[in-house]
Design an enzyme around this catalytic site. Sequence first.
Site, PDB file in Angstrom:
ATOM      1  N   SER A 123     -98.687 -14.848-102.450  1.00 31.40           N
ATOM      2  CA  SER A 123     -98.830 -14.517-103.851  1.00 31.40           C
ATOM      3  C   SER A 123     -97.415 -14.476-104.735  1.00 31.40           C
ATOM      4  O   SER A 123     -96.580 -14.081-104.143  1.00 31.40           O
ATOM      5  CB  SER A 123     -99.674 -13.046-103.931  1.00 31.40           C
ATOM      6  OG  SER A 123     -99.449 -12.650-105.597  1.00 31.40           O
TER       7      SER A 123
ATOM      8  N   TYR B 161     -99.343  -3.884-102.946  1.00 25.37           N
ATOM      9  CA  TYR B 161    -100.139  -5.096-102.871  1.00 25.37           C
ATOM     10  C   TYR B 161     -99.108  -6.107-102.595  1.00 25.37           C
ATOM     11  O   TYR B 161     -98.959  -7.313-101.462  1.00 25.37           O
ATOM     12  CB  TYR B 161    -100.482  -5.341-103.932  1.00 25.37           C
ATOM     13  CG  TYR B 161    -101.820  -6.767-104.043  1.00 25.37           C
ATOM     14  CD1 TYR B 161    -102.729  -6.865-102.968  1.00 25.37           C
ATOM     15  CD2 TYR B 161    -101.294  -7.593-104.523  1.00 25.37           C
ATOM     16  CE1 TYR B 161    -103.340  -8.576-103.307  1.00 25.37           C
ATOM     17  CE2 TYR B 161    -101.428  -8.650-105.034  1.00 25.37           C
ATOM     18  CZ  TYR B 161    -102.620 -10.024-104.051  1.00 25.37           C
ATOM     19  OH  TYR B 161    -103.019 -10.705-104.284  1.00 25.37           O
TER      20      TYR B 161
END
Length: 299
Positions: free
Chosen positions: A192, A205
Amino acid sequence: MAQDQYAKQDPRSQYPRPDSQDEQEQSHPGTGRRMGPRPDHGEDTYRGCDRLVDRKTVITGGDSGIGRAVALAFAREGADVLLSYMEQEETDAKQTAELIHQAGRQAVLVPGDIQDEEHCQRIIDRAVKEFGRIDVLVNNAAYQMSQDDGLLDITTEQFDRVLKTNLYALFWLCKAAVPHMPPGASIINTSSIQAFQPSPNLLDYAVTKAGIVNFTKGLSTDLIGKGIRVNSVAPGPVWTPLIPATFPADKVDSFGAQTPIGRAAQPAELAPAYVYFASQESSYVTGEVLGVTGGKPLT
């Protein structure tokens, strides 16, 4: 007629912009069926060209979002697909399987929680039983939950769930799969932009996504001696069920607006990156992280 991924289009207006994303929330893990606008997984827009003929593939989080788009693209490129997903996502997973069947390929459904090491082993065992080998492993499943107060709102329970889903499972699945992957096989990990530009409300995360980048680079060096390539796709904002399921409604209606392109990606726009890494076209590429971020730099 919908335009496929080869038709020239203006990326700014190719898909709906944030002003069409009404405030909306769903309980986790969410479903694309209740999103407005509905995500595009490539149902009418992805055209295959036999780039993955007879590849045997495993995709975690394959029921919806990026996972569904990748599964659909792989099938239309000629691959058979095993889908791993949570039991509560059975309806979405069956819809993804139907798209695979419509492409004339085999779909294998394996529900369960990848936070459990034994279940990760069962996924690989089932793939070997059905396919005989694994040519492509896509570690895509992830858990996130936005917390307004960042660190102080993250519980140990949440931290454990994020790390086990996003990092532990990746480790377990790779370790179980590699003995069944022949030379020319490929592992593709979903990282990501959060690995490089962490948001305080997604602190845990983001940590796991940075770990995935590091794991990808280290594992690529470890496995190239076996002829196995390891790469990662790093998405920016993508319009998936994870968004209304993890963000407050007042943030959903502006999701993706901060990118230079001015909108979130649709899952179908991520799929070609995975096809590239899975195909022989990327034969000299390993240890790479490909950003699909709408113009936001990774570093």
